[in-house]
Motif scaffolding. Sequence first.
Motif, PDB file in Angstrom:
ATOM      1  N   GLY A 116      15.446 -12.200 -26.724  1.00  0.00           N
ATOM      2  CA  GLY A 116      15.694 -12.174 -28.163  1.00  0.00           C
ATOM      3  C   GLY A 116      16.354 -13.457 -28.611  1.00  0.00           C
ATOM      4  O   GLY A 116      15.867 -14.554 -28.300  1.00  0.00           O
ATOM      5  N   GLY A 117      17.465 -13.324 -29.319  1.00  0.00           N
ATOM      6  CA  GLY A 117      18.107 -14.462 -29.969  1.00  0.00           C
ATOM      7  C   GLY A 117      18.418 -15.634 -29.048  1.00  0.00           C
ATOM      8  O   GLY A 117      18.143 -16.778 -29.403  1.00  0.00           O
ATOM      9  N   LEU A 118      18.975 -15.346 -27.872  1.00  0.00           N
ATOM     10  CA  LEU A 118      19.383 -16.429 -26.976  1.00  0.00           C
ATOM     11  C   LEU A 118      18.191 -17.281 -26.523  1.00  0.00           C
ATOM     12  O   LEU A 118      18.250 -18.510 -26.497  1.00  0.00           O
ATOM     13  CB  LEU A 118      20.124 -15.834 -25.773  1.00  0.00           C
ATOM     14  N   GLY A 119      17.090 -16.622 -26.207  1.00  0.00           N
ATOM     15  CA  GLY A 119      15.897 -17.331 -25.762  1.00  0.00           C
ATOM     16  C   GLY A 119      15.194 -18.053 -26.903  1.00  0.00           C
ATOM     17  O   GLY A 119      14.661 -19.152 -26.728  1.00  0.00           O
ATOM     18  N   ARG A 120      15.199 -17.428 -28.079  1.00  0.00           N
ATOM     19  CA  ARG A 120      14.578 -18.075 -29.239  1.00  0.00           C
ATOM     20  C   ARG A 120      15.404 -19.284 -29.670  1.00  0.00           C
ATOM     21  O   ARG A 120      14.860 -20.291 -30.106  1.00  0.00           O
ATOM     22  CB  ARG A 120      14.392 -17.078 -30.373  1.00  0.00           C
ATOM     23  N   LEU A 121      16.723 -19.208 -29.543  1.00  0.00           N
ATOM     24  CA  LEU A 121      17.571 -20.352 -29.862  1.00  0.00           C
ATOM     25  C   LEU A 121      17.181 -21.543 -28.981  1.00  0.00           C
ATOM     26  O   LEU A 121      17.040 -22.668 -29.473  1.00  0.00           O
ATOM     27  CB  LEU A 121      19.049 -20.002 -29.636  1.00  0.00           C
ATOM     28  N   GLN A 544      14.392  -4.493 -40.869  1.00  0.00           N
ATOM     29  CA  GLN A 544      15.321  -4.749 -39.758  1.00  0.00           C
ATOM     30  C   GLN A 544      14.512  -4.983 -38.495  1.00  0.00           C
ATOM     31  O   GLN A 544      13.953  -4.052 -37.922  1.00  0.00           O
ATOM     32  CB  GLN A 544      16.299  -3.572 -39.558  1.00  0.00           C
ATOM     33  N   VAL A 545      14.419  -6.230 -38.093  1.00  0.00           N
ATOM     34  CA  VAL A 545      13.720  -6.573 -36.845  1.00  0.00           C
ATOM     35  C   VAL A 545      14.668  -7.358 -35.965  1.00  0.00           C
ATOM     36  O   VAL A 545      15.237  -8.364 -36.375  1.00  0.00           O
ATOM     37  CB  VAL A 545      12.420  -7.391 -37.090  1.00  0.00           C
ATOM     38  N   LYS A 546      14.849  -6.908 -34.739  1.00  0.00           N
ATOM     39  CA  LYS A 546      15.743  -7.518 -33.758  1.00  0.00           C
ATOM     40  C   LYS A 546      15.747  -6.593 -32.545  1.00  0.00           C
ATOM     41  O   LYS A 546      15.194  -5.502 -32.603  1.00  0.00           O
ATOM     42  CB  LYS A 546      17.164  -7.658 -34.318  1.00  0.00           C
ATOM     43  N   ARG A 547      16.350  -7.010 -31.428  1.00  0.00           N
ATOM     44  CA  ARG A 547      16.433  -6.111 -30.293  1.00  0.00           C
ATOM     45  C   ARG A 547      17.156  -4.827 -30.687  1.00  0.00           C
ATOM     46  O   ARG A 547      18.022  -4.832 -31.552  1.00  0.00           O
ATOM     47  CB  ARG A 547      17.160  -6.802 -29.125  1.00  0.00           C
ATOM     48  N   TYR A 551      25.118  -1.853 -31.088  1.00  0.00           N
ATOM     49  CA  TYR A 551      25.980  -2.631 -31.982  1.00  0.00           C
ATOM     50  C   TYR A 551      25.211  -3.167 -33.198  1.00  0.00           C
ATOM     51  O   TYR A 551      25.795  -3.453 -34.242  1.00  0.00           O
ATOM     52  CB  TYR A 551      26.695  -3.758 -31.229  1.00  0.00           C
ATOM     53  N   LYS A 552      23.893  -3.289 -33.079  1.00  0.00           N
ATOM     54  CA  LYS A 552      23.091  -3.771 -34.212  1.00  0.00           C
ATOM     55  C   LYS A 552      22.829  -2.655 -35.239  1.00  0.00           C
ATOM     56  O   LYS A 552      22.379  -2.906 -36.350  1.00  0.00           O
ATOM     57  CB  LYS A 552      21.774  -4.372 -33.710  1.00  0.00           C
ATOM     58  N   ARG A 553      23.063  -1.450 -34.817  1.00  0.00           N
ATOM     59  CA  ARG A 553      23.120  -0.271 -35.693  1.00  0.00           C
ATOM     60  C   ARG A 553      21.819   0.066 -36.422  1.00  0.00           C
ATOM     61  O   ARG A 553      21.829   0.430 -37.604  1.00  0.00           O
ATOM     62  CB  ARG A 553      24.286  -0.389 -36.688  1.00  0.00           C
ATOM     63  N   TYR A 626       7.418  -6.057 -31.365  1.00  0.00           N
ATOM     64  CA  TYR A 626       8.040  -7.167 -32.116  1.00  0.00           C
ATOM     65  C   TYR A 626       8.190  -8.385 -31.212  1.00  0.00           C
ATOM     66  O   TYR A 626       8.721  -8.306 -30.112  1.00  0.00           O
ATOM     67  CB  TYR A 626       9.407  -6.717 -32.647  1.00  0.00           C
ATOM     68  N   ARG A 627       7.698  -9.514 -31.684  1.00  0.00           N
ATOM     69  CA  ARG A 627       7.715 -10.749 -30.896  1.00  0.00           C
ATOM     70  C   ARG A 627       7.580 -11.928 -31.845  1.00  0.00           C
ATOM     71  O   ARG A 627       7.384 -11.729 -33.054  1.00  0.00           O
ATOM     72  CB  ARG A 627       6.577 -10.739 -29.872  1.00  0.00           C
ATOM     73  N   VAL A 628       7.640 -13.162 -31.327  1.00  0.00           N
ATOM     74  CA  VAL A 628       7.684 -14.320 -32.219  1.00  0.00           C
ATOM     75  C   VAL A 628       6.454 -14.376 -33.131  1.00  0.00           C
ATOM     76  O   VAL A 628       6.570 -14.652 -34.325  1.00  0.00           O
ATOM     77  CB  VAL A 628       7.823 -15.634 -31.419  1.00  0.00           C
ATOM     78  N   SER A 629       5.276 -14.092 -32.584  1.00  0.00           N
ATOM     79  CA  SER A 629       4.074 -14.292 -33.404  1.00  0.00           C
ATOM     80  C   SER A 629       4.020 -13.322 -34.587  1.00  0.00           C
ATOM     81  O   SER A 629       3.685 -13.744 -35.701  1.00  0.00           O
ATOM     82  CB  SER A 629       2.801 -14.189 -32.550  1.00  0.00           C
ATOM     83  N   GLU A 642      18.038  -6.874 -43.284  1.00  0.00           N
ATOM     84  CA  GLU A 642      19.086  -5.955 -42.794  1.00  0.00           C
ATOM     85  C   GLU A 642      19.838  -6.612 -41.629  1.00  0.00           C
ATOM     86  O   GLU A 642      19.281  -6.801 -40.545  1.00  0.00           O
ATOM     87  CB  GLU A 642      18.445  -4.646 -42.312  1.00  0.00           C
ATOM     88  N   GLN A 643      21.112  -6.920 -41.852  1.00  0.00           N
ATOM     89  CA  GLN A 643      21.952  -7.571 -40.828  1.00  0.00           C
ATOM     90  C   GLN A 643      23.247  -6.788 -40.744  1.00  0.00           C
ATOM     91  O   GLN A 643      24.287  -7.213 -41.207  1.00  0.00           O
ATOM     92  CB  GLN A 643      22.193  -9.037 -41.212  1.00  0.00           C
ATOM     93  N   ILE A 644      23.157  -5.607 -40.129  1.00  0.00           N
ATOM     94  CA  ILE A 644      24.181  -4.579 -40.334  1.00  0.00           C
ATOM     95  C   ILE A 644      24.991  -4.273 -39.080  1.00  0.00           C
ATOM     96  O   ILE A 644      25.511  -3.173 -38.924  1.00  0.00           O
ATOM     97  CB  ILE A 644      23.505  -3.302 -40.894  1.00  0.00           C
ATOM     98  N   SER A 652      26.261 -14.568 -33.637  1.00  0.00           N
ATOM     99  CA  SER A 652      25.766 -15.366 -34.756  1.00  0.00           C
ATOM    100  C   SER A 652      24.646 -14.633 -35.479  1.00  0.00           C
ATOM    101  O   SER A 652      24.709 -14.350 -36.670  1.00  0.00           O
ATOM    102  CB  SER A 652      25.249 -16.719 -34.259  1.00  0.00           C
ATOM    103  N   GLY A 653      23.598 -14.315 -34.701  1.00  0.00           N
ATOM    104  CA  GLY A 653      22.359 -13.895 -35.329  1.00  0.00           C
ATOM    105  C   GLY A 653      21.587 -15.146 -35.725  1.00  0.00           C
ATOM    106  O   GLY A 653      22.171 -16.181 -36.085  1.00  0.00           O
ATOM    107  N   THR A 654      20.276 -15.089 -35.596  1.00  0.00           N
ATOM    108  CA  THR A 654      19.424 -16.159 -36.117  1.00  0.00           C
ATOM    109  C   THR A 654      18.302 -15.552 -36.958  1.00  0.00           C
ATOM    110  O   THR A 654      17.747 -16.230 -37.826  1.00  0.00           O
ATOM    111  CB  THR A 654      18.796 -17.000 -34.987  1.00  0.00           C
ATOM    112  N   GLY A 655      18.002 -14.278 -36.710  1.00  0.00           N
ATOM    113  CA  GLY A 655      17.045 -13.572 -37.559  1.00  0.00           C
ATOM    114  C   GLY A 655      17.504 -13.650 -39.014  1.00  0.00           C
ATOM    115  O   GLY A 655      16.706 -13.923 -39.931  1.00  0.00           O
ATOM    116  N   MET A 657      18.926 -15.949 -40.525  1.00  0.00           N
ATOM    117  CA  MET A 657      18.601 -17.266 -41.101  1.00  0.00           C
ATOM    118  C   MET A 657      17.110 -17.378 -41.450  1.00  0.00           C
ATOM    119  O   MET A 657      16.733 -17.990 -42.451  1.00  0.00           O
ATOM    120  CB  MET A 657      18.972 -18.370 -40.102  1.00  0.00           C
ATOM    121  N   LYS A 658      16.265 -16.773 -40.598  1.00  0.00           N
ATOM    122  CA  LYS A 658      14.818 -16.823 -40.849  1.00  0.00           C
ATOM    123  C   LYS A 658      14.473 -16.065 -42.139  1.00  0.00           C
ATOM    124  O   LYS A 658      13.637 -16.506 -42.925  1.00  0.00           O
ATOM    125  CB  LYS A 658      14.050 -16.228 -39.660  1.00  0.00           C
ATOM    126  N   PHE A 659      15.129 -14.924 -42.330  1.00  0.00           N
ATOM    127  CA  PHE A 659      14.935 -14.176 -43.572  1.00  0.00           C
ATOM    128  C   PHE A 659      15.382 -14.994 -44.785  1.00  0.00           C
ATOM    129  O   PHE A 659      14.691 -15.058 -45.802  1.00  0.00           O
ATOM    130  CB  PHE A 659      15.750 -12.874 -43.548  1.00  0.00           C
TER     131      PHE A 659
END
Length: 823
Positions: A116-121, A544-547, A551-553, A626-629, A642-644, A652-655, A657-659
Motif C-alpha cells: 500500500g502506501g509505503l510501496g507506492r511512496l 474510501q480506498v486504502k488497505r 485503525y483506518k476505520r 483495489y490496485r494502482v491501475s 474519506e480519510q477517517i 501520513s497517508g498519500t491517498g 493527496m491523490k484525492f
Amino acid sequence: MNKLFEKETFKKEVKENVKRLFRRTLDEATPQQIFQAVSYAAKDVIMDDWIETQRQYKKGVKTVYYMSMEFLMGRALGNNLINLQAYQEVKEALDELGIDLNVIEDQEPDAALGNGGLGRLAACFLDSLATLGYPAYGCGIRYRYGMFKQKIENGYQVEVPDNWLKDGNPFEVRREEYAKEVRFGGNIRFEKDPVTGKDKFIQENYESVLAIPYDMPIIGYGNHVVNTLRIWDAQAITDFSLDSFDRGDYHKAVEQENLAKTIVEVLYPNDNHYAGKELRLKQQYFFVSASLQAMIAKYKKENGNDLHKLYEKVVIQMNDTHPTVSVPELMRILIDEEGMNWEEAWEVTTKTCAYTNHTIMAEALEKWPIDLFSRLLPRIYQIVQEIDRRFVEQVRAQYPGNEDKVRKMAILYDGQVHMARMAIIAGYSVNGVARLHTEILKHQELKDFYEMMPEKFNNKTNGITQRRFLLHGNPLLADWVTAHIGDGWITDLAQIGRLKPLAEDPKACEEFMEIKYHNKERLAKYILEHNGIEVDPSSIFDVQVKRLHEYKRQLLNILHVMYLYNQMKQHPEIAFYPRTFIFGAKAAAGYKRAKETIKLINSVADVVNNDRSINGKIKVVFIEDYRVSNAELIFAAADVSEQISTASKEASGTGNMKFMLNGAPTLGTMDGANIEIVEEVGEENAFIFGLRSDEVIRYENEGGYNPMDIYNSDVEIRQVVDQLVDGTYANGDREMYRDLYNALLTTNDSPRADMYFILKDFRSYADAQKRVEEAYRDKKHWAQMALLNTACSGKFTSDRTIQEYVDEIWHLDPITVPATEEE
Ligand SMILES: *Cc1c(COP(=O)(O)O)cnc(C)c1O
C-alpha cells in the motif's frame, strides 16, 4: 518531440515486433501481443537515454540508494509514454492502425510489488528523482508473485496468486553479469591473519544463493534521464562454484535450490503489521546484501579502492526498518572484506545510512528473536552485538544508574533484536512522514532517542507524483489545467496554485464539474463491468480506498451507511441526496477482523442496493482488487475523500493527496497529512471531525474510554451496533458479525473495548457527513470547493518531498543528459 516517435516509424516498429516476437501479423495478434510489441518499441526508444544517463553517473556523482522491500509500481507502459512526452503521438499512431491505446494499456498486469502506501511512496519517489535528474537506484526484490489478486466470492475476500510475470515483463533487463552471492547460516570461525595480525572472521557451513539483478528503467519527465529500479531474483549456485568438499553433496545442492526458489517467491501481504517469519528476514538480508555488494563494487570502479570517503558519493535511505540489516551488512563489508577497523567502519556507516519511520503502531515494530537472527545471520549478529555493547555503554555513561533508559533504547533487549533502535542509532537522519507524525515520534514514541540525539530528527511530509495521478490518470482535468495555466505544473506543481482565482469564475467551475461528471461516468462503466452494479454518476461519489485496517476505520464508514439506511426507512419524508459509497481494500490474508469487515460491507451492499423502497438513493459498491491501475480511475471520479483514521494512527497517508489533486474535498480526522491538507485548502473546504490526536493519546494513557456509555445513551448508535448481531445483514445469522460487535463493546480479545474510538467519533462523523450533503446541494459552492482542492494541492507533489530529502539529508547534485544523436 522525440523523433523516434515519428508516427510512421513507430507503426512500422510495432508491426515488426509482432512479427519478430510472435510470428504474426498485426491483424492476427492478440491485444496482449500488441501490448508486448508496443512496449518493446518504447523500450528501444529509451535505451540510448538509459545508457547515456549511466554514463553521466560514471563521472562520480553522489547517488542515493533507496532501499525498500516494496515498490508498488503499477503499470509501466502508459506512464513511460507520458514521461517520454510521447503518449499523444503513440495514441494517434495506434489509432491509425485501428488499435485503442487504452485497451492495450489494460493488457499490462500491475507490478504490485508492494502492499500500500509505503510501496507506492517508493514508486512516486523514483518518478520524482528521475524527473528532477537526481542520481538514484531503487533497490528491491523481484517477487515472482506480488500482492495477491482479490476476488470477492459470496461477499468474502478470496486471495488468488498474482502471476504477474506469466507473459514476461517487457521493460526489464536481466543483468547476469552483476550477480552476487548471499550467504546464510553456518558458523563463524575466528583467526588471526598470520601476516597482518588482523582479526579474520570466516563463515563456514553456510547455505548460499545467487542474487541476479533485473533492471527496470525509471524515466524522468521530458529530460532524457533514465534511472534504474534494480530488483533481485534468486538462483541456486550451481555445483561448480561449491567448495570441492561440497561438490557432489546432493542434499546441499537440493537445499540451495529450495532456498533460491522460496526466497523471492512471494511478497508478504501485511501492511502496517509485523509477522516475524524467518523467510521474511531472509528476504531482507538477501536484497540488502546483494544491493550493497553491487554498490561497493560500483563505487570502487568509479572512485578507487579506498572506502573511507564512501559517504561522499553514496547515501543509503532505508524505507522503514525492513532494510535495517544494511547497517551491520555495510559494517561487515567494510571490516571483513575491506580491512577497516571498527571505528573507521562505524564512521563511514553512520555517515552513509539514513532511516525513514512509517508508523508508530506497536504491532508494526520489527523485533526479531535473537536465536532466529543469530542462527540465520551469525556474522551480522556479532556485529549487532558490538554496536549494541558500545551504545549501551554510552547510554550508561550519559544516564548513570538509569537502567530504564537501557531497557527502552538497547538494540538487544528481552531476547530480541529491535530493528528501529538499530536504524536510529546508526542512521545520521531519522525522519517521519508528516508533521504530526514527526512530532509524535519526537515527543512520545521515540522521545528517549530524541533527547539523546535531537539533531538526527526531521520531517519529510510525503507526496505523490502528479504525472501518474493527474496527467495519466485524469487526462480531461490535466488538459483543462494546462489550458488555463500552461503545462508548467507537470514538473512544478506549485504552479497549480494559479488556478485559485478560477474558483470565482462560474464558467470555469462549471467546466471543472463537467469533467468530474465524465470521470464519474468512466468509473460507473468500470463498476458495471466489474461489479454488475449500476450507479448514478449524478449521485455523490463518496470514496474510501486504502488497505483494510482497523485503525483506518472502514467499519466506521459502513456503520454510518447502516445508520443512514435506518434513517431513510424510519423517516421516508426526510430529503436525502443520492449517494454512492465506494470502497476498495485488500485485507492481509491472515487478518480476520479485516476480512469480516469486507464481508460486512458486501452484505450491507446486498441489502441496501436491492431495497426498492429507497429508490436507489444509497448504493454501496465494493470494488474488487483495489490496485494502482484502478486507483487512477477512482481518484479522478471521487467527490468525497474519506480519510477517517483514528487520530495519531495514520503516519501520513498519500491517498488523501491523490484525492485532493483530483478535486475531492477531504472528509477526515486531524491525522497524518490531513492536517497539512486542511492548512493548505482551508478548513472551510474540508469536513473535519472527531477526536484530535492529543485527546486519543490521553484516553489511551488512561486505559481507554467506556463505549457502553455511548451505546446506552444513543439509541440510533445502539440500533446500528445491535444490527451486527440481530441477523439484519446476515440472513438471520446472529454470529456472523459477533466479533466486530465484541470489538466495539467488550475487552474479550483486545486490551481495550473499541480500541479505535469508532463509537466515540460516530456522532461527530455523522454530523460531518450531514455537512457534506448540505454542501453538495449547493452546486456552485461545491464546485468552488472542489476546484480549490485541486488548486491548493501544490505542496503534495513528491517532487517537493524529494527536493527536501536532497537539500536536508542526501545532498545530491542533479545531472543533465543531452539528447542522444540518432543513427
Ligand atoms: C496511494 C495508494 C495507497 C495508499 O493509500 P492511503 O489512503 O494513504 O493508505 C494504497 N494503495 C494504492 C494502490 C495506492 O495508490
